[in-house]
Write a protein that holds these residues in place. Structure first.
Motif, PDB file in Angstrom:
ATOM      1  N   SER A 178       0.791  -1.233   0.000  1.00 32.50           N
ATOM      2  CA  SER A 178       0.000   0.000   0.000  1.00 32.50           C
ATOM      3  C   SER A 178       0.821   1.278   0.000  1.00 32.50           C
ATOM      4  N   GLU A 213      -8.593   0.976   3.336  1.00 27.58           N
ATOM      5  CA  GLU A 213      -9.021   2.081   2.482  1.00 27.58           C
ATOM      6  C   GLU A 213      -8.491   1.939   1.057  1.00 27.58           C
ATOM      7  N   GLY A 214      -7.350   1.316   0.923  1.00 26.17           N
ATOM      8  CA  GLY A 214      -6.828   1.068  -0.409  1.00 26.17           C
ATOM      9  C   GLY A 214      -7.680   0.072  -1.163  1.00 26.17           C
ATOM     10  N   LEU A 215      -8.120  -0.974  -0.472  1.00 22.75           N
ATOM     11  CA  LEU A 215      -8.932  -2.010  -1.099  1.00 22.75           C
ATOM     12  C   LEU A 215     -10.351  -1.536  -1.395  1.00 22.75           C
ATOM     13  N   HIS A 217     -11.653   1.857  -1.057  1.00 22.32           N
ATOM     14  CA  HIS A 217     -11.922   3.211  -1.526  1.00 22.32           C
ATOM     15  C   HIS A 217     -10.835   3.759  -2.444  1.00 22.32           C
ATOM     16  N   GLY A 218      -9.886   2.904  -2.848  1.00 20.86           N
ATOM     17  CA  GLY A 218      -8.871   3.331  -3.790  1.00 20.86           C
ATOM     18  C   GLY A 218      -7.859   4.313  -3.242  1.00 20.86           C
ATOM     19  N   LEU A 219      -7.561   4.243  -1.938  1.00 20.69           N
ATOM     20  CA  LEU A 219      -6.558   5.135  -1.358  1.00 20.69           C
ATOM     21  C   LEU A 219      -5.233   4.958  -2.078  1.00 20.69           C
ATOM     22  N   GLY A 220      -4.672   6.051  -2.594  1.00 24.10           N
ATOM     23  CA  GLY A 220      -3.433   5.987  -3.360  1.00 24.10           C
ATOM     24  C   GLY A 220      -2.225   5.689  -2.494  1.00 24.10           C
ATOM     25  N   ASN A 221      -1.191   5.110  -3.098  1.00 20.28           N
ATOM     26  CA  ASN A 221       0.007   4.741  -2.338  1.00 20.28           C
ATOM     27  C   ASN A 221       0.735   5.952  -1.768  1.00 20.28           C
TER      28      ASN A 221
END
Length: 296
Positions: A178, A213-215, A217-221
């Protein structure tokens, strides 16, 4: 053409070795670098590593700081107990048939238990460059140091493994997927910092939320990376508030890590002045040489 130093300054850490050939007037004649840090050597291999680093220089006495004086180093240089000046009145001589090498001891604190090696020389260099300075020095890194300075002495200090935690979490946990990014998100860092400063007990839960949130809601790295840094530095500032709150603060370091601490402290109304790490290290080694040369 061979360099003929009056003395040699050595910064010998766990992973790297850096040396300076110095004139009688304490100006740099030449520099040398090596990846033969303490962690790659057995005690019997230190003389050869020193000889290799200085092969283009004529023999001269040397003063060294860092992990070279650790229990696993060339020879153990016993800690000085605080409160004390950052430099001692005597140094530990390394076993060698070549030119003499003397090692600066680290500092220790009995309660709460803490130790440092190498940073004491940076403290001495900072004080040499800033005479009469009182306040707190922050030394960001793998193991960040917070050091209380008064009347030229180290009164107390606190180590935080924030850099180690960031490396371990970003490289060896589920978050490694992430936070891989060369970019940065200042707003995310500031938000996470504030969150953990106000609720440090939420840290473990906030960490896993970065993955979720990455999985979901697409939270960026880049945002996740900055948020991870903000969460960890926020927890550190919450734990070290007695050191920095209302104090004059100096930060010894450079680059993104030092910048992150400057921004974090500024957000809490605690401005800090930054000093360059190599410059203060060399100033500290020069101060140590001034003590040592009168004893040779």
């Amino acid at each position: 053409m061979s360099i003929s130093p009056n003395w040699i300054a050595l910064d010998w850490g766990t992973t790297h070795l850096r040396g300076w050939a110095m004139s009688a007037g304490n100006t740099v004649l030449a520099e040398a670098h090596s990846d033969r840090g303490m962690g790659t050597l057995t005690p019997s291999e230190f003389p050869a590593a020193f000889a290799e680093l200085t092969r283009d220089w004529t023999a001269a006495p040397a003063i060294a700081c860092g992990m070279v004086g650790a229990r696993q180093g060339w020879i153990e240089a016993a800690y000085q107990a605080v409160p004390c000046t950052p430099l001692p009145t005597s140094f530990t001589k390394a076993p060698t048939n070549a030119a003499s090498v003397h090692i600066i001891p680290g500092l220790s604190q009995s309660s709460p238990a803490d130790v440092m090696r190498g940073e004491e020389t940076q403290i001495a260099g900072f004080l040499a460059l800033n005479p009469g300075w009182d306040g707190v020095l922050c030394m960001p890194g793998t193991h960040t140091k917070w050091v209380q300075i008064s009347a030229g002495e180290v009164v107390s200090f606190q180590t935080c493994m924030t850099g180690d935690l960031f490396a371990a979490i970003s490289g060896h946990t589920v978050l490694k997927h992430s936070v891989v990014s060369d970019d940065w998100d200042d707003a995310a860092f500031a938000e996470a910092l504030s969150d953990t400063l106000s609720r440090p007990e939420k840290l473990a839960a906030r960490l896993f939320a970065l993955r979720a949130e990455g999985l979901l809601h697409g939270l960026g790295n880049a945002t996740a990376k900055a948020r991870l840094s903000g969460l960890l530095i926020g927890a550190e500032l919450a734990a070290t508030k007695p050191y920095w709150l209302g104090q004059q603060i100096g930060i010894i370091g450079a680059g993104p890590v030092a910048d992150a601490y400057v921004k974090a402290l500024a957000s809490q109304g605690a401005p800090a002045t930054v000093a360059d790490g190599p410059r203060v290290t060399l100033a500290g080694l020069t101060a140590a040489w001034t003590i040592l040369k009168g004893q040779l």
